[in-house]
Design an enzyme around this catalytic site. Structure first.
Site, PDB file in Angstrom:
ATOM      1  CG  HIS A   1       0.437   0.501  -1.816  1.00 12.10           C
ATOM      2  ND1 HIS A   1      -0.753   0.078  -1.236  1.00 12.10           N
ATOM      3  CD2 HIS A   1       0.458  -0.379  -2.984  1.00 12.10           C
ATOM      4  CE1 HIS A   1      -1.310  -0.912  -1.958  1.00 12.10           C
ATOM      5  NE2 HIS A   1      -0.548  -1.147  -3.049  1.00 12.10           N
TER       6      HIS A   1
ATOM      7  CD  GLU B   1      -0.802   4.644   1.407  1.00  9.25           C
ATOM      8  OE1 GLU B   1      -1.929   4.600   1.373  1.00  9.25           O
ATOM      9  OE2 GLU B   1       0.079   4.327   0.347  1.00  9.25           O
TER      10      GLU B   1
END
Length: 145
Positions: free
Chosen positions: A46, A48
């Site tokens: 992801h 993040e």
């Protein structure tokens, strides 16, 4: 957030879910990333998570105090766990994620008082633009499969 949107557009062009993320310390971007789950064939890739890893490497420290995350989509449970673990100060996200988001949608872990760390959360920045990008992406994806 504009830089996070640019990261999301890179993901879009690669047929990755268009999520982009930048980490800022002292008004300077210290890391940026976009989703690479398909490219890396990893559920961990992801935006993040990738940005946190880059920032930790750059700062030579897993503790990212006084760092703000700007991310186009509300973080999921995994990413929110990493946000807490890395001690980020603040998260600013654009669009809500009604199926996986845990900083306001399904629940709001930033309000959980049992954690030993608190994060500030702001949402809705460029929400309409980001939501439209997500809708366009999934419409395009459905039309090609």
């Amino acid at each position: 957030m504009r830089q996070a949107i640019k990261q999301a557009q890179k993901a879009y062009e690669l047929l990755e879910v268009p999520v982009g993320c930048v980490l800022v310390k002292d008004n300077k971007i210290i890391a940026s990333a976009y989703n690479k789950r398909e490219h890396k064939q990893s559920s961990l890739a992801h935006a993040e998570m990738l940005a946190i890893a880059k920032a930790s490497k750059k700062l030579h420290n897993w503790v990212l105090e006084d760092v703000t995350m700007y991310v186009t989509l509300e973080p999921c449970l995994m990413c929110t766990g990493a946000i807490f673990q890395s001690r980020l100060k603040r998260v600013v996200y654009g669009a809500k994620e009604p199926k996986f988001g845990v900083l306001g949608s399904l629940m709001d872990l930033s309000q959980e008082t049992r954690f030993n760390h608190r994060i500030e959360v702001s949402s809705g920045l460029f929400q309409d633009e980001i939501s439209q990008m997500m809708k366009d992406f999934f419409k395009q994806l459905r039309s090609t499969t």
